[in-house]
Write an enzyme that holds these catalytic residues in place. Sequence first.
Site, PDB file in Angstrom:
ATOM      1  N   SER A  17      58.998  54.015   8.648  1.00  0.00           N
ATOM      2  CA  SER A  17      57.983  53.200   9.332  1.00  0.00           C
ATOM      3  C   SER A  17      58.266  53.070  10.824  1.00  0.00           C
ATOM      4  CB  SER A  17      57.931  51.786   8.751  1.00  0.00           C
ATOM      5  OG  SER A  17      58.244  51.771   7.397  1.00  0.00           O
ATOM      6  N   GLY A  18      59.478  53.331  11.231  1.00  0.00           N
ATOM      7  CA  GLY A  18      59.826  53.175  12.635  1.00  0.00           C
ATOM      8  C   GLY A  18      59.520  54.426  13.432  1.00  0.00           C
ATOM      9  N   CYS A  78      70.030  56.288  22.498  1.00  0.00           N
ATOM     10  CA  CYS A  78      69.334  57.147  23.449  1.00  0.00           C
ATOM     11  C   CYS A  78      69.941  57.019  24.833  1.00  0.00           C
ATOM     12  CB  CYS A  78      67.835  56.841  23.460  1.00  0.00           C
ATOM     13  SG  CYS A  78      67.396  55.102  23.588  1.00  0.00           S
TER      14      CYS A  78
END
Lengths: 350, 350, 350, 350
Positions: free
Chosen positions: B10-11, B148
């Site tokens: 879902s992310g 990230c």
Amino acid sequence: MIRAGVIGVSGLAGGELVRLLAHHPELELTFAGGSASAGLRLGELHPGLREPGPTIQPGTEAPADRLDVVFLATPAAVSADLAAQLTDRVPAVIDLSGAFRIRTPHIHERWYPGVARAADLVDRCVYGAPELVGDRMADAALISLPGCQATAITLGLAPLALGLCLPLHRVLVDVKTGSSGSGLHLRTAGLHPLRSGAITPYAPTGHRHAAEVTEFLRRARPGAVDSLSMSAYGVPTVRGLLASIYVFTNRPLAQHELRRAYLRYYKGHPFVRLRQHTETRIPLPDPQAVSGSNYCDVTALADEEGGRIVVLAALDNLVKGAAGQAVQAANRRFGLAEETGLTMLPVVPA
Amino acid sequence: MIRAGVIGVSGLAGGELVRLLAHHPELELTFAGGSASAGLRLGELHPGLREPGPTIQPGTEAPADRLDVVFLATPAAVSADLAAQLTDRVPAVIDLSGAFRIRTPHIHERWYPGVARAADLVDRCVYGAPELVGDRMADAALISLPGCQATAITLGLAPLALGLCLPLHRVLVDVKTGSSGSGLHLRTAGLHPLRSGAITPYAPTGHRHAAEVTEFLRRARPGAVDSLSMSAYGVPTVRGLLASIYVFTNRPLAQHELRRAYLRYYKGHPFVRLRQHTETRIPLPDPQAVSGSNYCDVTALADEEGGRIVVLAALDNLVKGAAGQAVQAANRRFGLAEETGLTMLPVVPA
Amino acid sequence: MIRAGVIGVSGLAGGELVRLLAHHPELELTFAGGSASAGLRLGELHPGLREPGPTIQPGTEAPADRLDVVFLATPAAVSADLAAQLTDRVPAVIDLSGAFRIRTPHIHERWYPGVARAADLVDRCVYGAPELVGDRMADAALISLPGCQATAITLGLAPLALGLCLPLHRVLVDVKTGSSGSGLHLRTAGLHPLRSGAITPYAPTGHRHAAEVTEFLRRARPGAVDSLSMSAYGVPTVRGLLASIYVFTNRPLAQHELRRAYLRYYKGHPFVRLRQHTETRIPLPDPQAVSGSNYCDVTALADEEGGRIVVLAALDNLVKGAAGQAVQAANRRFGLAEETGLTMLPVVPA
Amino acid sequence: MIRAGVIGVSGLAGGELVRLLAHHPELELTFAGGSASAGLRLGELHPGLREPGPTIQPGTEAPADRLDVVFLATPAAVSADLAAQLTDRVPAVIDLSGAFRIRTPHIHERWYPGVARAADLVDRCVYGAPELVGDRMADAALISLPGCQATAITLGLAPLALGLCLPLHRVLVDVKTGSSGSGLHLRTAGLHPLRSGAITPYAPTGHRHAAEVTEFLRRARPGAVDSLSMSAYGVPTVRGLLASIYVFTNRPLAQHELRRAYLRYYKGHPFVRLRQHTETRIPLPDPQAVSGSNYCDVTALADEEGGRIVVLAALDNLVKGAAGQAVQAANRRFGLAEETGLTMLPVVPA
């Protein structure tokens, strides 16, 4: 000074009311109400303010006896309750929600299920854009303002439907709206990553603003419009809204007739700017050009080849589409000049 | 075919894994896990898919005996639990969360309070960018990938800290990141109207990715960096991230020395592109130029006048910063060519 | 390998062709032509490329005898000249400009004044979306592809006009397009500060793509459409385009009839995705969901209350609206599977 | 009324001056000069205006004898010429360009090659932000205002460098700026498709605003700063600018010391807002929160762990960074209250 309360300061429209009242020479914000943000200082919510400002309180604690006007920037169900509680205890209640926009009960219930309103308030409420029903606002106890989309559509159509009295059949409206139209309601589709690159048909075949506009025009002139269908799209701007209104006509109108009709209709109305002056290169309505201001830019174009009229109406969702129009209504209500506190020019580019 | 499960579909990172696996010739998505979206078809969540696809199930129902690899695109606390449950029952677990990034217990607890991890898993876990620790991924049971921001910073600094072995003191990092970095977590500040025009200092004086990078570099070479401070800003792009790394040096390095060091360090690493080829007008790193791809663009500039080195590293948060790097790690884990399934060029402009 | 030349690599469509050819297993870019950028290396223009790549040469120097196909991503006047020069010297010429889209001379001259085309090339040219005229592309010497807006409109209307053979009168099209539709033409209104917050009615009453669509449908089925009027708006996305097509019908069609007609019409056409599967929550067409891919997402909605059909068609201007469709045409021309090199999923969110 | 001319109305800063003067109770726009747009009506350029307004004339035709102040919103070379022509013929000339910002000739020539200025004008010119040199503006014939980035940096650093008299060495500035900073100069990289998703290091190792700031601080206090290096990045907002200023200190300062120093330094300066009131949740500087206003939001944070001070300064490029500050300077020049005509609150969200 006229003492004003704003309930719903946590939302975008409420926040914009705070900005506009700070500029207003006659209206003074003396009560800030909000449920989600009760306990915070106003400046903690609204980064535009210079000072921390007053502490926000629950809307139900509005001190009716010390207020001259209350603006309800609350969800429709809350507005219905607060209007019942405050009307006649405060000289003027001005509602920005949809609670009182549609009069006919079954149509109201279809589009606002569960929003129960006192019948006498519906009867006494003055609904409409100040350009169209402003005269009736002078002694109103309760004023209900059109939604941002309904405002643009009604201002765009009124010169045709109510001025020229053209029979309008099969009016087709295509609205493009920025994200402020959805307010700060928390939902995944409203998050920046999902909205930033999207052009979203969120109401392609039906919209409650269409019902609102249709009822208003028919009440203003029976038979003014037979059918009006609407589709609404989200685009990645913040404040802007552009309504494209397509009208087919049996009798072709020349561009100069159209222009004359619109000029005549909006003569003396400072917030409707008719664009595309033929002698100049004034651009067509684009919401960027009204950003932060109370203008609604309108143009009607005769598309003779297509056998239609194209009406464009652009506004800032939060100003002319909500808070600015509400202040304009308050000006009418209290006998102030219509532009009081609303003379800020658009901030362009935005 | 290698059977892959993705938990957390879902992310945004989970969704990107779904996209990348659809392109992968050797990895096949055979299980889609997600708690919020359990019961939906995958194509209802991810509009990029052509077909409705499989039904999403709770992550805890992953069929360990029928999977070769599980990607955990879940919050850190969930990853810690799922890793304990799945490691050794599935040949490889690849975690994209922060659960296993920081080894030192008290530093982990400071930045990930409440995320309890099995100590033996921490010991066995291989953490790092595939460019830097890929060799150790070949037989790993559990792989943890940098965040990230940490990926961009580490890839930017490694040639100086681990290649040239420059003593780095007072490294200063300023990261500009698009909104995908926050995922789809529901919060008011993430809504489009509030994020669209903002440049937000959301972590001006401390960030857990700084702790992660510092620990990694010091473990790779004791004394590699004395202090590294970081400030992070949200800007209104979606996928992009640009890390600016400012390094003061006692010994000035000429531009050609820098360039040679970076070229040598990343020789044979297809996903690090060294920009500003001196003989051409290749532009400096800008995340727009890597959008949708697994590239990390890097440049080191000698600012002799300022007595500093400026390192720029740009990547796509969701690809090289998350899902792409995870697939790259899986390729290393299973002995596939590093670029397998990751050869898509950037989509420019985006 | 099929040797491909691309002329016009400095523009957005040309640049996208470079990206797509890099992914194509059968087509190889062997000539890059561009006037403005002649002398540069391809990688200096297109930051997505990994390597500096070949040097760009003037388009007129394309080596006809060493090319199997030339893509013209040039302005219409340049395309007309280059097509005259290259057709029959190169096995296939594929033009992305408007030079050959409109057959009827006086309509062509109205919308493309000064673009002179050889009459025999007009006769021999195969024009249209591969879904509609792909069979005729197999042995074509010259192929002309619809504009991005015309592609969306035609694919949206074809099942009604050519499948169900509904009489379409007063079709009304409202197109919302991102900035890539204007390419990289230098003009003040295209600069970021002026475009970023704008919703601009740039062609409110007439658009050459309307003429293109009308002529195409009437040639495909005489009387298919009596009038089609179009309004086009710029919105601040980059790659997206959404066409809203409003059709009034005498005979009401139920939603399931519409759906069946569209499914049948596009059976076997992999790039048209019919959205809003009734059994799932697949969202309506939104160009964000096709970004970077060759999909055109289409939905037809029966708005029984409004007495109309609402057709929505979304695509990526640069892929299905330009370069992707051109590669798709090349695949048809050379007998390759239609999806060859075009299987990349959308990059969502973008 | 004070009669004002604006030369350079075609640009963004000139356009913003037009907006601000329309709100100003004492300054009246009586001459609009522009070369590119000469012959147009002002309202054709600036869509925010209600009326077509005066016709734009070449700047060289400014009627010096009928003006009290001229604002030069022109390129540096044009400003140098116009200032020579108009100074002493008009009571006050206020230049928004870089022509007179740097005094030292060889530094000026390095950053503004070919911009020749009369030496006596340089000597007589008052340069600086009104907060810092406003007292000297009272009788100035020529006023030069800092660039948008220099304004933010100087206002951020002044309390440290000139208030606390901290020795500042190795000051590192990282500026993130919206696209309005580049004005309406026509170049491909400024087009919406290329700028919309970019985070661009356009001046990573040197910027003329760094030279401007350094010279200013050293003249204000010899030795105030030894080295200041700057990197500048374009981000996809329009009006916003955020300067991050990183300062390493030998002596650690506590947060409350910093806060007190900044409060004291900017006491009585209405346009500098010190954010992050400790007793409230006032957010950190974000340019969105000052959009359309003349505020510069400033915060200084003690990052004890990192051994540094982080100063954040946010402003609207076109207001406090250009036109607003110029009006503020005119207010000082003519003895008006500093806030005259500049009391508009930020338009948030924008």
